[in-house]
Design a protein around this motif. Structure first.
Motif, mmCIF file in Angstrom:
data_model
loop_
_atom_site.group_PDB
_atom_site.id
_atom_site.type_symbol
_atom_site.label_atom_id
_atom_site.label_comp_id
_atom_site.label_asym_id
_atom_site.label_seq_id
_atom_site.Cartn_x
_atom_site.Cartn_y
_atom_site.Cartn_z
ATOM 1 N N VAL A 65 0.597 -1.237 0.085
ATOM 2 C CA VAL A 65 -0.097 0.203 -0.133
ATOM 3 C C VAL A 65 0.507 1.095 -0.241
ATOM 4 N N TRP A 66 2.379 1.372 0.971
ATOM 5 C CA TRP A 66 3.326 2.335 0.346
ATOM 6 C C TRP A 66 3.193 2.461 -1.074
ATOM 7 N N ALA A 67 3.547 1.582 -1.145
ATOM 8 C CA ALA A 67 4.189 1.479 -3.098
ATOM 9 C C ALA A 67 3.504 2.091 -3.925
ATOM 10 N N ARG A 68 1.863 1.835 -3.419
ATOM 11 C CA ARG A 68 0.704 2.058 -4.496
ATOM 12 C C ARG A 68 0.056 3.645 -3.998
ATOM 13 N N ALA A 69 0.511 4.022 -2.550
ATOM 14 C CA ALA A 69 0.238 5.556 -1.987
ATOM 15 C C ALA A 69 1.198 6.265 -2.726
ATOM 16 N N THR A 70 1.906 5.913 -2.911
ATOM 17 C CA THR A 70 3.941 6.907 -3.613
ATOM 18 C C THR A 70 3.623 6.972 -4.543
ATOM 19 N N ALA A 71 2.721 6.302 -5.943
ATOM 20 C CA ALA A 71 3.049 5.940 -7.382
ATOM 21 C C ALA A 71 4.764 5.687 -7.318
ATOM 22 N N SER A 72 5.120 4.274 -6.858
ATOM 23 C CA SER A 72 5.948 3.693 -7.407
ATOM 24 C C SER A 72 5.884 2.129 -6.681
ATOM 25 N N GLU A 73 5.065 1.916 -7.774
ATOM 26 C CA GLU A 73 4.458 -0.132 -7.579
ATOM 27 C C GLU A 73 5.789 -0.278 -8.101
ATOM 28 N N ARG A 74 6.234 -0.118 -8.775
ATOM 29 C CA ARG A 74 7.563 -0.525 -9.453
ATOM 30 C C ARG A 74 8.789 -0.705 -8.652
ATOM 31 N N GLU A 75 8.569 -0.425 -7.242
ATOM 32 C CA GLU A 75 9.230 -0.396 -6.324
ATOM 33 C C GLU A 75 9.334 -1.745 -5.566
ATOM 34 N N ALA A 76 7.819 -2.299 -5.415
ATOM 35 C CA ALA A 76 6.891 -2.503 -4.644
ATOM 36 C C ALA A 76 8.469 -4.541 -4.631
ATOM 37 N N ASP A 77 8.268 -5.232 -5.464
ATOM 38 C CA ASP A 77 9.116 -6.453 -5.196
ATOM 39 C C ASP A 77 10.747 -6.226 -4.887
ATOM 40 N N SER A 78 11.447 -5.335 -5.275
ATOM 41 C CA SER A 78 12.920 -4.887 -4.418
ATOM 42 C C SER A 78 12.141 -4.733 -2.900
ATOM 43 N N LEU A 79 11.616 -3.684 -2.407
ATOM 44 C CA LEU A 79 11.315 -3.918 -1.528
ATOM 45 C C LEU A 79 10.677 -5.223 -0.697
ATOM 46 N N LEU A 80 10.566 -5.627 -1.020
ATOM 47 C CA LEU A 80 9.457 -7.034 -0.658
ATOM 48 C C LEU A 80 10.791 -7.768 -0.573
ATOM 49 N N ALA A 81 11.819 -7.996 -0.966
ATOM 50 C CA ALA A 81 13.085 -8.581 -1.123
ATOM 51 C C ALA A 81 13.496 -8.055 -0.121
ATOM 52 N N SER A 82 13.635 -6.775 0.140
ATOM 53 C CA SER A 82 14.505 -6.401 1.222
ATOM 54 C C SER A 82 13.842 -6.525 2.887
ATOM 55 N N LEU A 83 12.251 -6.617 2.766
ATOM 56 C CA LEU A 83 11.726 -7.399 4.040
ATOM 57 C C LEU A 83 11.934 -8.194 4.189
ATOM 58 N N HIS A 84 11.631 -9.931 3.261
ATOM 59 C CA HIS A 84 11.671 -11.150 3.179
ATOM 60 C C HIS A 84 13.390 -11.290 4.297
ATOM 61 N N THR A 85 13.515 -10.683 3.553
ATOM 62 C CA THR A 85 15.419 -10.830 3.832
ATOM 63 C C THR A 85 16.166 -10.697 4.736
ATOM 64 N N LEU A 86 14.925 -9.171 5.317
ATOM 65 C CA LEU A 86 15.160 -8.969 7.308
ATOM 66 C C LEU A 86 15.110 -10.379 8.193
ATOM 67 N N ALA A 87 13.783 -10.994 7.470
ATOM 68 C CA ALA A 87 13.284 -11.981 8.478
ATOM 69 C C ALA A 87 14.458 -12.998 8.572
ATOM 70 N N VAL A 88 15.301 -13.541 7.725
ATOM 71 C CA VAL A 88 16.195 -14.725 7.511
ATOM 72 C C VAL A 88 17.192 -14.275 8.032
ATOM 73 N N GLN A 89 17.353 -12.717 8.016
ATOM 74 C CA GLN A 89 19.050 -12.229 7.876
ATOM 75 C C GLN A 89 19.749 -12.566 9.239
ATOM 76 N N ASN A 90 19.273 -12.413 10.103
ATOM 77 C CA ASN A 90 19.833 -12.037 11.665
ATOM 78 C C ASN A 90 19.811 -13.311 12.314
ATOM 79 N N VAL A 91 20.162 -14.099 12.725
ATOM 80 C CA VAL A 91 20.530 -15.892 13.402
ATOM 81 C C VAL A 91 20.736 -15.426 14.865
ATOM 82 N N GLU A 92 20.935 -15.842 15.216
ATOM 83 C CA GLU A 92 21.672 -15.805 16.859
ATOM 84 C C GLU A 92 22.602 -16.075 17.276
ATOM 85 N N TRP A 93 23.713 -16.244 17.321
ATOM 86 C CA TRP A 93 24.671 -17.270 17.792
ATOM 87 C C TRP A 93 23.921 -18.321 18.258
#
Length: 295
Positions: A65-93
């Motif tokens: 919805v942020w991408a739609r509201a700011t007329a930047s739908e073309r950025e949505a896939d890249s933003l989602l990829a960054s978000l999904h990376t956040l979910a897995v990138q930090n695995v506590e030792w």
């Protein structure tokens, strides 16, 4: 991949900040204030502030919805990829090593099996796949001391050495780039390091291993801020004192590939790399032996 790494790479919070900064840029490009965007999305104004300042992680729907509201739908896939990376990138030792050091080596071996091209840059210590048993023991001992994890060092060393059999598989390719400092840091006794340096010379001759060293006299185009592994073109692994970061965003992979290429271009190979190693060997060899030891 080592059991612990000293580096100043981004934490999970810093990665969240980077995503928030990108969201803020899109809002400003759309000429919207935070309040205006919040009203258009029926959000409380505080939510926009929290997302942009890394105090809250967005959901997939928030990104869309942020991408739609700011007329930047073309950025949505890249933003989602960054978000999904956040979910897995930090695995506590502490959680990752709960089953012991050997268990983590077994997990890495499974990842090794699915990887064809290994590219590793190290500025602090010798990569795990190239370590002698004695050098690996010193590294694991530090992990036990710092992280207070189960001290199954002997089993972990055995597992790491077993992992190294992958170096002799013709379907795997390896490109290692080390700084000269990684050969000189006092992370183990001199006699252990001498054995390690001898092993590097030996492994550098393997047909599927490309081994480079960046000497102290070399000018860097990119600062050697921290080490990392690039596995095929699918994942970047970076280890900090507290976490293992697994980066999978296309922009992150491209960035680290570019950085690795820069480091690889600066490195010396073949006879020149062996000359740097021999220089370090000569410097270590003139040091007095530990008390009680003889030639």
């Amino acid at each position: 991949m080592a059991a612990i790494r000293t580096s100043g790479v981004s934490s999970l919070h810093e990665a969240r900040l980077a995503l928030g900064k990108r969201l803020r840029e899109l809002r400003r490009q759309a000429d919207l204030s935070g309040r205006e965007l919040a009203e258009s999305l029926s959000w409380p104004p505080s939510k926009v502030s929290k997302l942009e300042n890394g105090r809250q992680s967005p959901t997939d729907e928030d990104i869309r919805v942020w991408a739609r509201a700011t007329a930047s739908e073309r950025e949505a896939d890249s933003l989602l990829a960054s978000l999904h990376t956040l979910a897995v990138q930090n695995v506590e030792w502490q959680r990752q090593l709960r089953g012991g050091l050997r268990s983590h080596q077994t997990e890495i071996a499974a990842l090794d099996a699915s990887t064809r091209l290994f590219r590793a840059f190290e500025c602090t210590f010798v990569p795990g796949l190239l370590q002698t048993a004695e050098y690996a023991r010193a590294r694991f001992a530090q992990s036990v001391t710092v992280l207070k994890v189960r001290g199954d060092v002997t089993d972990a060393v055995r597992a790491r050495v077993q992992r190294q059999e992958i170096l002799y598989r013709p379907d795997k390719r390896f490109h290692f780039v080390l700084t000269e400092s990684a050969l000189r840091y006092r992370l183990c006794p001199p006699e252990v390091m001498l054995g390690q340096l001898d092993r590097l010379i030996s492994l550098s001759g393997l047909p599927n291993v490309k081994f480079g060293i960046i000497g102290f006299e070399t000018a860097y185009a990119v600062a050697p801020t921290h080490g990392f592994w690039l596995l095929d073109d699918e994942r970047v692994m970076v280890e900090t004192f507290s976490a293992e970061l697994n980066l999978a965003g296309p922009q992150e992979i491209e960035l680290y590939r570019t950085i690795f290429d820069s480091m690889a271009t600066a490195a010396s190979y073949g006879r020149q790399a062996r000359e740097i190693i021999k220089r370090v060997v000569d410097d270590l060899s003139v040091e007095p032996l530990p008390e009680g030891k003889t030639e």
